[in-house]
Design a protein around this motif. Structure first.
Motif, PDB file in Angstrom:
ATOM      1  N   ARG A  90      13.061   4.759 -14.503  1.00 15.15           N
ATOM      2  CA  ARG A  90      12.600   5.799 -13.599  1.00 15.15           C
ATOM      3  C   ARG A  90      12.043   5.169 -12.331  1.00 15.15           C
ATOM      4  NH1 ARG A  90       6.909   6.594 -14.609  1.00 15.15           N
ATOM      5  NH2 ARG A  90       6.210   5.196 -16.248  1.00 15.15           N
ATOM      6  N   ARG A  91      11.944   5.961 -11.315  1.00 17.63           N
ATOM      7  CA  ARG A  91      11.426   5.457 -10.047  1.00 17.63           C
ATOM      8  C   ARG A  91       9.912   5.271 -10.104  1.00 17.63           C
ATOM      9  NH1 ARG A  91      14.985   5.638  -5.788  1.00 17.63           N
ATOM     10  NH2 ARG A  91      16.803   6.979  -5.973  1.00 17.63           N
ATOM     11  N   GLY A  92       9.215   6.224 -10.684  1.00 15.12           N
ATOM     12  CA  GLY A  92       7.763   6.185 -10.667  1.00 15.12           C
ATOM     13  C   GLY A  92       7.196   5.166 -11.626  1.00 15.12           C
ATOM     14  N   GLY A  93       5.885   4.942 -11.528  1.00 23.47           N
ATOM     15  CA  GLY A  93       5.226   4.032 -12.444  1.00 23.47           C
ATOM     16  C   GLY A  93       4.371   3.033 -11.701  1.00 23.47           C
ATOM     17  N   ALA A  94       3.621   2.240 -12.453  1.00 25.73           N
ATOM     18  CA  ALA A  94       2.737   1.254 -11.846  1.00 25.73           C
ATOM     19  C   ALA A  94       3.541   0.213 -11.101  1.00 25.73           C
ATOM     20  CB  ALA A  94       1.899   0.590 -12.938  1.00 25.73           C
ATOM     21  N   ILE A  95       2.958  -0.268 -10.032  1.00 28.56           N
ATOM     22  CA  ILE A  95       3.651  -1.278  -9.241  1.00 28.56           C
ATOM     23  C   ILE A  95       3.818  -2.547 -10.054  1.00 28.56           C
ATOM     24  CG2 ILE A  95       1.541  -2.195  -8.185  1.00 28.56           C
ATOM     25  CD1 ILE A  95       3.187  -2.442  -5.618  1.00 28.56           C
ATOM     26  N   GLY A  96       4.977  -3.196  -9.935  1.00 26.27           N
ATOM     27  CA  GLY A  96       5.281  -4.368 -10.745  1.00 26.27           C
ATOM     28  C   GLY A  96       4.343  -5.522 -10.439  1.00 26.27           C
ATOM     29  N   SER A  97       3.838  -6.177 -11.479  1.00 21.08           N
ATOM     30  CA  SER A  97       2.895  -7.270 -11.281  1.00 21.08           C
ATOM     31  C   SER A  97       3.534  -8.433 -10.543  1.00 21.08           C
ATOM     32  CB  SER A  97       2.360  -7.736 -12.634  1.00 21.08           C
ATOM     33  OG  SER A  97       3.426  -8.177 -13.469  1.00 21.08           O
ATOM     34  N   GLU A 112       0.826  -1.209   0.000  1.00 22.75           N
ATOM     35  CA  GLU A 112       0.000   0.000   0.000  1.00 22.75           C
ATOM     36  C   GLU A 112       0.859   1.257   0.000  1.00 22.75           C
ATOM     37  OE1 GLU A 112      -3.290   0.310  -0.426  1.00 22.75           O
ATOM     38  OE2 GLU A 112      -3.146  -1.851  -0.818  1.00 22.75           O
ATOM     39  N   PHE A 113       1.956   1.220   0.735  1.00 20.27           N
ATOM     40  CA  PHE A 113       2.886   2.353   0.788  1.00 20.27           C
ATOM     41  C   PHE A 113       3.448   2.659  -0.597  1.00 20.27           C
ATOM     42  CE2 PHE A 113       7.454   3.534   1.404  1.00 20.27           C
ATOM     43  CZ  PHE A 113       7.278   4.794   1.944  1.00 20.27           C
ATOM     44  N   VAL A 114       3.853   1.621  -1.294  1.00 23.94           N
ATOM     45  CA  VAL A 114       4.412   1.792  -2.637  1.00 23.94           C
ATOM     46  C   VAL A 114       3.348   2.300  -3.601  1.00 23.94           C
ATOM     47  CG1 VAL A 114       5.422   0.551  -4.593  1.00 23.94           C
ATOM     48  CG2 VAL A 114       6.243   0.089  -2.289  1.00 23.94           C
ATOM     49  N   LYS A 115       2.170   1.738  -3.520  1.00 20.44           N
ATOM     50  CA  LYS A 115       1.078   2.181  -4.397  1.00 20.44           C
ATOM     51  C   LYS A 115       0.724   3.644  -4.144  1.00 20.44           C
ATOM     52  CE  LYS A 115      -1.317  -2.224  -5.139  1.00 20.44           C
ATOM     53  NZ  LYS A 115      -2.542  -3.014  -4.848  1.00 20.44           N
ATOM     54  N   LYS A 116       0.657   4.011  -2.876  1.00 25.00           N
ATOM     55  CA  LYS A 116       0.298   5.376  -2.507  1.00 25.00           C
ATOM     56  C   LYS A 116       1.240   6.387  -3.126  1.00 25.00           C
ATOM     57  CE  LYS A 116       0.034   8.440   1.516  1.00 25.00           C
ATOM     58  NZ  LYS A 116       0.158   8.538   2.997  1.00 25.00           N
ATOM     59  N   HIS A 117       2.519   6.046  -3.162  1.00 21.88           N
ATOM     60  CA  HIS A 117       3.514   6.965  -3.685  1.00 21.88           C
ATOM     61  C   HIS A 117       3.826   6.729  -5.158  1.00 21.88           C
ATOM     62  CE1 HIS A 117       4.539   8.997   0.089  1.00 21.88           C
ATOM     63  NE2 HIS A 117       4.237   7.850   0.655  1.00 21.88           N
ATOM     64  N   PHE A 175      11.424   7.536  -0.143  1.00 25.01           N
ATOM     65  CA  PHE A 175      10.317   8.487  -0.258  1.00 25.01           C
ATOM     66  C   PHE A 175       9.417   8.332   0.972  1.00 25.01           C
ATOM     67  CE2 PHE A 175       9.592   4.547  -2.468  1.00 25.01           C
ATOM     68  CZ  PHE A 175       8.376   4.105  -1.975  1.00 25.01           C
ATOM     69  N   GLY A 176       8.496   9.269   1.127  1.00 29.09           N
ATOM     70  CA  GLY A 176       7.578   9.221   2.260  1.00 29.09           C
ATOM     71  C   GLY A 176       8.055  10.058   3.432  1.00 29.09           C
ATOM     72  N   LYS A 177       7.117  10.501   4.272  1.00 34.18           N
ATOM     73  CA  LYS A 177       7.436  11.299   5.444  1.00 34.18           C
ATOM     74  C   LYS A 177       7.964  10.413   6.566  1.00 34.18           C
ATOM     75  CE  LYS A 177       3.998  14.858   4.366  1.00 34.18           C
ATOM     76  NZ  LYS A 177       2.788  15.579   4.834  1.00 34.18           N
ATOM     77  N   THR A 178       8.687  11.027   7.493  1.00 33.67           N
ATOM     78  CA  THR A 178       9.373  10.278   8.546  1.00 33.67           C
ATOM     79  C   THR A 178       8.432   9.371   9.321  1.00 33.67           C
ATOM     80  OG1 THR A 178      11.059  11.990   8.799  1.00 33.67           O
ATOM     81  CG2 THR A 178      10.744  10.478  10.646  1.00 33.67           C
ATOM     82  N   ASP A 179       7.339   9.908   9.834  1.00 38.03           N
ATOM     83  CA  ASP A 179       6.416   9.101  10.632  1.00 38.03           C
ATOM     84  C   ASP A 179       5.780   7.986   9.804  1.00 38.03           C
ATOM     85  OD1 ASP A 179       6.967  10.607  12.843  1.00 38.03           O
ATOM     86  OD2 ASP A 179       5.152  11.828  12.727  1.00 38.03           O
TER      87      ASP A 179
END
Length: 337
Positions: free
Chosen positions: A37-44, A22-27, A77-81
């Motif tokens: 590139r870093r971004g893009g759809a999550i790998g199947s 979920e974390f990966v999908k969110k970002h 990526f993502g905020k500290t908390d």
């Protein structure tokens, strides 16, 4: 060696905790096999992991225990908390798998390494409460390699605990998509593993924290093939009776016992490197006692890895047994039975 009695311990084995997915999908980050590139759809391949298929693959070739670890894209990526929370949930998920399937799963707990206080708290919780087997890190964190002084407080605690640190590659910002039409996995994973090994040794980290047990993925990346450059400023016998002169005239100032000494304390897994070229080179640099069985599941199967080791003809039967299990139980004594 390919039968169900091998009782292998797989130290390079990935899983998909729901919180991480979920974390990966969110970002909107890619967790596939690498790309430009870093971004893009999550790998199947990543999102299709299932526990049932994992256990089935383990049973096919006699993997007794898989030490679970998080794979790419990591936590740059993502905020500290938010990162602290998802790291905790990933580690708790691994602990639940271990509890639900006694003896089948262990874990290398993930850390938010650039967050020192968060990492120290997670080290304590993961090792003391969850009873993780060690800590899993990535080869770099936003181009800060593992020898960076900023990570020293975490290493001090890991050294005090005589902890295992398992290192998996990730593509650095520096080198993403450098060669047109060539996925990062082809070159950068091996190269980044090599950078990280060099960073840990040449920075003096492995000397300063001698009680950390380091495990590097994929046969040490390209390290065996550039060993002559690693032994900079020295003349050594990598192969007994044959002297090898490293490039340059000044040995690394932070490595008083020499690079080769530090390398030979480290461990290296067989994931995606079970072929005779890679294993033949690795065993010339380090003793067979430092080579651990690893598959890179689910990107590679246990059948592929065990067949590669057997047919490579690099190791005799006793050495294969050591790689399959014996070497691992020396540093993971809870699986000694």
């Amino acid at each position: 060696q390919s039968g169900a009695n091998a009782r292998r311990i797989d130290v390079h084995h990935h899983f998909s905790p729901p919180a991480y997915l979920e974390f990966v999908k969110k970002h909107n980050q890619s967790a596939g096999a690498g790309g430009k590139r870093r971004g893009g759809a999550i790998g199947s391949a990543y999102s299709s992991w299932t526990l049932a298929e994992d256990l089935e693959d383990m049973d096919k070739t006699g993997t007794a225990t898989a030490i679970l670890s998080i794979t790419i894209p990591g936590f740059y990526f993502g905020k500290t908390d938010e990162v602290r929370k998802v790291a905790r949930e990933c580690n708790e998920y691994a602990a639940k798998l271990s509890a639900d399937h006694p003896g089948r799963f262990g874990s290398f707990a993930t850390l938010p390494l650039t967050d020192t206080q968060g990492s120290l708290k997670e080290v304590e919780y993961a090792l003391d409460t969850l009873k993780a087997d060690g800590i899993g890190l990535f080869s770099n964190y936003n181009d800060n390699f593992l020898g960076d002084e900023a990570f020293a407080p975490v290493y001090e605690e890991l050294n005090r605990r005589k902890a295992i640190v398992y290192v998996h590659p990730i593509t650095g910002n520096c080198c993403r998509g450098m060669v047109q039409d060539v996925p990062d996995t082809v070159i950068e994973y091996g190269a980044d593993t090599t950078r990280s090994i060099a960073s840990v040794i040449f920075s003096g980290t492995s000397t300063r924290f001698p009680d950390i047990t380091w495990i590097f993925a994929h046969g040490g990346g390209t390290m065996p093939f550039v060993i002559e450059r690693f032994v900079s400023g020295t003349v050594v016998e990598i192969v007994p009776g044959i002297t090898t002169k490293g490039q340059g005239t000044v040995p690394p100032k932070n490595v008083p016992k020499g690079v080769l000494y530090e390398l030979r304390k480290m461990y290296f897994d067989t994931a995606q490197a079970s072929n005779p070229v890679a294993m033949g080179a690795l065993r010339q640099v380090v003793h067979v006692s430092q080579i651990l069985y690893g598959t890179d599941y689910w990107y590679r199967t246990s059948a592929e890895t065990s067949k590669g080791l057997l047919t490579s003809k690099v190791f005799n039967a006793a050495e294969l047994r050591a790689i399959d299990r014996g070497n691992a139980v020396k540093i993971l004594p809870r699986y000694r039975g």
